[in-house]
Design a protein around this motif. Sequence first.
Motif, short mmCIF file in Angstrom:
data_model
loop_
_atom_site.label_atom_id
_atom_site.label_comp_id
_atom_site.label_asym_id
_atom_site.label_seq_id
_atom_site.Cartn_x
_atom_site.Cartn_y
_atom_site.Cartn_z
N LEU A 50 -5.66 -16.31 3.74
CA LEU A 50 -6.08 -15.12 3.55
C LEU A 50 -5.60 -14.12 4.69
CD1 LEU A 50 -9.78 -15.50 2.20
CD2 LEU A 50 -7.41 -14.79 1.05
N PRO A 51 -5.86 -14.67 6.14
CA PRO A 51 -5.32 -13.85 7.46
C PRO A 51 -3.70 -13.76 7.16
CG PRO A 51 -6.63 -15.68 7.97
CD PRO A 51 -6.66 -15.54 6.61
N ARG A 52 -3.09 -14.85 6.92
CA ARG A 52 -1.60 -14.66 6.75
C ARG A 52 -1.14 -13.77 5.73
NH1 ARG A 52 -1.71 -21.34 6.37
NH2 ARG A 52 -1.73 -21.74 8.45
N LEU A 53 -1.97 -13.68 4.62
CA LEU A 53 -1.64 -12.23 3.87
C LEU A 53 -1.50 -11.01 4.50
CD1 LEU A 53 -3.50 -13.39 0.58
CD2 LEU A 53 -0.83 -13.81 1.19
N VAL A 54 -2.39 -10.83 5.18
CA VAL A 54 -2.55 -9.53 6.09
C VAL A 54 -1.22 -9.70 7.14
CG1 VAL A 54 -3.78 -8.18 7.72
CG2 VAL A 54 -4.90 -9.22 5.70
N GLU A 55 -1.06 -10.45 7.82
CA GLU A 55 0.33 -10.59 8.70
C GLU A 55 1.65 -10.18 8.10
OE1 GLU A 55 -0.48 -14.48 10.31
OE2 GLU A 55 -2.26 -13.66 11.25
N SER A 56 1.66 -10.70 6.74
CA SER A 56 2.88 -10.62 5.80
C SER A 56 2.99 -9.42 5.10
CB SER A 56 2.76 -11.74 4.83
OG SER A 56 2.85 -12.98 5.71
N LEU A 57 2.04 -8.37 5.10
CA LEU A 57 2.11 -7.13 4.45
C LEU A 57 2.42 -6.17 5.63
CD1 LEU A 57 1.10 -5.80 1.72
CD2 LEU A 57 -1.10 -5.52 2.59
N ALA A 58 3.61 -5.58 4.76
CA ALA A 58 4.54 -4.27 5.70
C ALA A 58 3.65 -3.06 5.67
CB ALA A 58 5.66 -4.08 4.90
N PRO A 59 3.66 -2.53 6.80
CA PRO A 59 3.05 -1.20 6.87
C PRO A 59 3.19 -0.48 5.54
CG PRO A 59 4.22 -1.54 8.98
CD PRO A 59 4.75 -2.50 7.89
N GLY A 60 2.10 0.32 5.08
CA GLY A 60 2.11 0.70 3.97
C GLY A 60 2.18 -0.16 2.74
N GLY A 61 2.25 -1.44 2.86
CA GLY A 61 2.23 -2.30 1.66
C GLY A 61 0.88 -2.43 0.84
N VAL A 62 0.88 -3.00 0.10
CA VAL A 62 -0.30 -3.05 -1.06
C VAL A 62 -0.64 -4.55 -1.39
CG1 VAL A 62 -1.11 -2.36 -3.18
CG2 VAL A 62 0.02 -0.83 -1.71
N LEU A 63 -1.77 -5.07 -1.08
CA LEU A 63 -2.49 -6.32 -1.43
C LEU A 63 -3.30 -6.02 -2.74
CD1 LEU A 63 -3.01 -9.38 -0.92
CD2 LEU A 63 -4.93 -8.57 0.46
N ILE A 64 -2.67 -6.77 -3.86
CA ILE A 64 -3.54 -6.81 -5.00
C ILE A 64 -4.10 -8.22 -5.28
CG2 ILE A 64 -3.38 -6.47 -7.41
CD1 ILE A 64 -1.02 -4.52 -6.91
N TYR A 65 -5.40 -8.48 -5.04
CA TYR A 65 -5.77 -9.85 -5.36
C TYR A 65 -6.83 -9.97 -5.98
CZ TYR A 65 -6.66 -14.40 -2.72
OH TYR A 65 -6.85 -15.74 -2.60
N GLU A 66 -7.07 -10.98 -7.09
CA GLU A 66 -8.36 -11.38 -7.58
C GLU A 66 -8.37 -12.57 -7.96
OE1 GLU A 66 -8.29 -9.86 -11.66
OE2 GLU A 66 -6.30 -10.11 -12.15
#
Length: 175
Positions: free
Chosen positions: A98-114
């Motif tokens: 979960l924290p690694r997902l945040v680290e891999s998200l570019a500025p302005g990037g979107v996380l869609i998780y379910e």
Amino acid sequence: MSPPSKAPSPWVERFTSLIPKGGMVLDLACGSGRHTRYLSAMGYRLLAVDIDVSRVQDLSQNENVEVMKADLEAGDWPFSGRYFEGIVVTNYLHRPNLPRLVESLAPGGVLIYETFAKGNEKLGGPSNPDFLLNPAELLDAFAPRLTIVAYEHIIEEEPTPAVRQRICAVNASDP
């Protein structure tokens, strides 16, 4: 491209337009590739990753899709130094990532998780607590560092009864 074996998640469809056009999207634990197929058809570039890529091998013929075989629960995070304008995760939970997902998200990037949440064990699989989110767990994991666009913790009846949590969040921070 072959037709998808299953329709994309309505949650993914609902928030796809927030992902910057033409951006690189990580489809984590992609399974049969239903979201990779959908997002590729929408004009995004994709990295489809799973421990078993046999059901997405046909996608490697698509110039906008990279298929990667990786064990996401062992060894180093395979995306260190890579940033994605979108990250899609459905029906998969490995808490250390979960924290690694945040680290891999570019500025302005979107996380869609379910994925599934506690209570689902009463309705069917999965029932192992390791694969079921605790109440508000997605909020706790992502709200401190991302801007939450939408969140749900629901019991759904269709297509099969399930308890799910869903989140869509944007990385509004500068690098």
